[in-house]
Design a protein around this motif. Structure first.
Motif, PDB file in Angstrom:
ATOM      1  N   LYS A   6       1.212  -9.420   2.216  1.00 16.89           N
ATOM      2  CA  LYS A   6       0.923  -8.089   1.703  1.00 16.89           C
ATOM      3  C   LYS A   6       1.749  -7.431   0.828  1.00 16.89           C
ATOM      4  O   LYS A   6       2.031  -6.223   0.613  1.00 16.89           O
ATOM      5  N   THR A  65      -0.408  -1.749   5.820  1.00 21.45           N
ATOM      6  CA  THR A  65      -1.240  -1.691   4.834  1.00 21.45           C
ATOM      7  C   THR A  65      -2.325  -0.672   5.181  1.00 21.45           C
ATOM      8  O   THR A  65      -3.305  -0.741   4.436  1.00 21.45           O
ATOM      9  N   THR A 112       0.888  -1.232   0.066  1.00 16.13           N
ATOM     10  CA  THR A 112      -0.304   0.015   0.074  1.00 16.13           C
ATOM     11  C   THR A 112       0.794   1.225   0.071  1.00 16.13           C
ATOM     12  O   THR A 112       0.540   2.241  -0.760  1.00 16.13           O
TER      13      THR A 112
END
Lengths: 111, 230
Positions: free
Chosen positions: B36, B64, A2
């Motif tokens: 992830k 995240t 992310t």
């Protein structure tokens, strides 16, 4: 991922720093070359006993007695560890057997 | 060289339960982080420099979500606040450990602390080397576990559910051991009763700090009574 690589690195550095603060603070506040207050020495002597109780509770904090399996696997396994240790006085045996008992209980018995 | 080897031989058996726990939990961490999108090098980096089991799992969540280092800083202080207790109890044992001291401090995890605060090295073993090697061995297990998890975790077919109980078992054994070694049980009882009480009131995510405050309060109130027994 992310976050970007540099954002991730910053975050890891911040978490490492905060962790080291929690571990190092007592040593910074009470350095070796100054006399440590007697009250702090007292706490240092008795805290291990309380801390170990806190750690056991911390490990079991997510066990729910309100819904199935009602903490039964944990209760059986902790009892197993304690009784075996009191009986045989063997750390590795108690931990090994207790852990296997717990794994069998959560994997095969209380599914 | 000889006294180092002797210290290693003395230290290793104490770390065996931690080895089991750290290899598997470290692997679980490596697998989770890998899932992830972080390759195993990241897991190793975190296990080397953060080296705090439960916090590293929280860190996966932080990595995240939206980038917020200030929040990460404070959440880490809260999650790891219990380390303050460990530092206070190790002020005396770590005294005079010289160049080893910084590493002994940054390596003071729950498990390393539980061994160091409850174990006197056997006769003739250098205490500083003993403490250093317990700390180092434990971190080696944790880093190895994380690396293996990140690298080949997906190949693991053996069902490891429940293996984390090894830590609970370790703390339980040390708790009993300490209980047997002491005449006054107020500190041990306080630790359990206060923690359970705070857990019931504040819930699993917020009970540590109130527990710590209340434990210190009770131990301060009973200081006279407890000190007479030591």
């Amino acid at each position: 991922m992310t976050l970007t690589v540099s954002q991730s690195l910053v975050l890891i550095a911040v978490i490492a720093l905060a962790t080291h603060i929690t571990r190092g603070l007592p040593f910074i506040l009470f350095p070796e070359n100054k006399e440590t207050p007697r009250y702090i020495l007292y706490l240092g002597k008795v805290l291990p006993y309380s801390a170990m109780g806190l750690l056991v509770v911390y490990c079991l904090k997510n066990v729910s007695f309100a819904k199935s399996p009602y903490g039964i696997p944990e209760a059986i396994a902790v009892l197993c560890v304690a009784l075996l240790y009191l009986w045989k006085n063997n750390t590795l045996l108690s931990i090994g057997v207790g852990t296997v008992v717990y794994m069998v209980l959560v994997q095969l018995v209380f599914i | 060289m000889r006294h180092k080897f002797k210290a290693l031989k003395a230290a290793f058996p104490y770390t065996i339960p931690v080895m089991t726990g750290y290899l598997f939990l470290g692997a679980a961490f490596g697998i989770l982080l890998n899932s992830k999108g972080y390759h195993f090098g990241w897991a190793v980096l975190m296990s080397l420099f953060i080296y705090a089991g439960s916090m590293q799992f929280v860190a996966v969540n932080l990595l995240t979500s939206a980038f917020n280092p200030v929040y990460a800083f404070f959440i880490t202080l809260i999650v790891n606040a219990r380390h303050l207790f460990y530092g206070i109890s190790m002020l005396k044992p770590f005294k005079g450990t010289g160049k080893f001291k910084p590493y002994l401090i940054v390596g003071l995890t729950d498990e390393t602390y539980s061994i160091l605060c409850s174990t006197e090295p056997p006769e003739g073993i250098d205490k500083t080397w003993f403490m250093f090697l317990v700390t180092l061995l434990n971190q080696i297990y944790w880093v190895t576990g994380s690396a293996l998890g990140g690298l080949i975790g997906s190949l693991l077919t053996f069902n490891t559910t429940g293996i984390d109980f090894v830590m609970t078992a370790l703390f339980t054994v040390i708790f009993i051991n300490q209980w047997k070694a002491e005449k006054k049980h107020i500190p041990a009882i306080t630790g359990v009763v206060v923690s359970v009480l705070c857990l019931l009131i504040f819930g699993p995510d917020n009970f540590i700090i109130p527990s710590m405050a209340l434990i210190v309060l009770v131990l301060t109130m009973f200081r006279k009574n407890i000190e007479e027994g030591i």
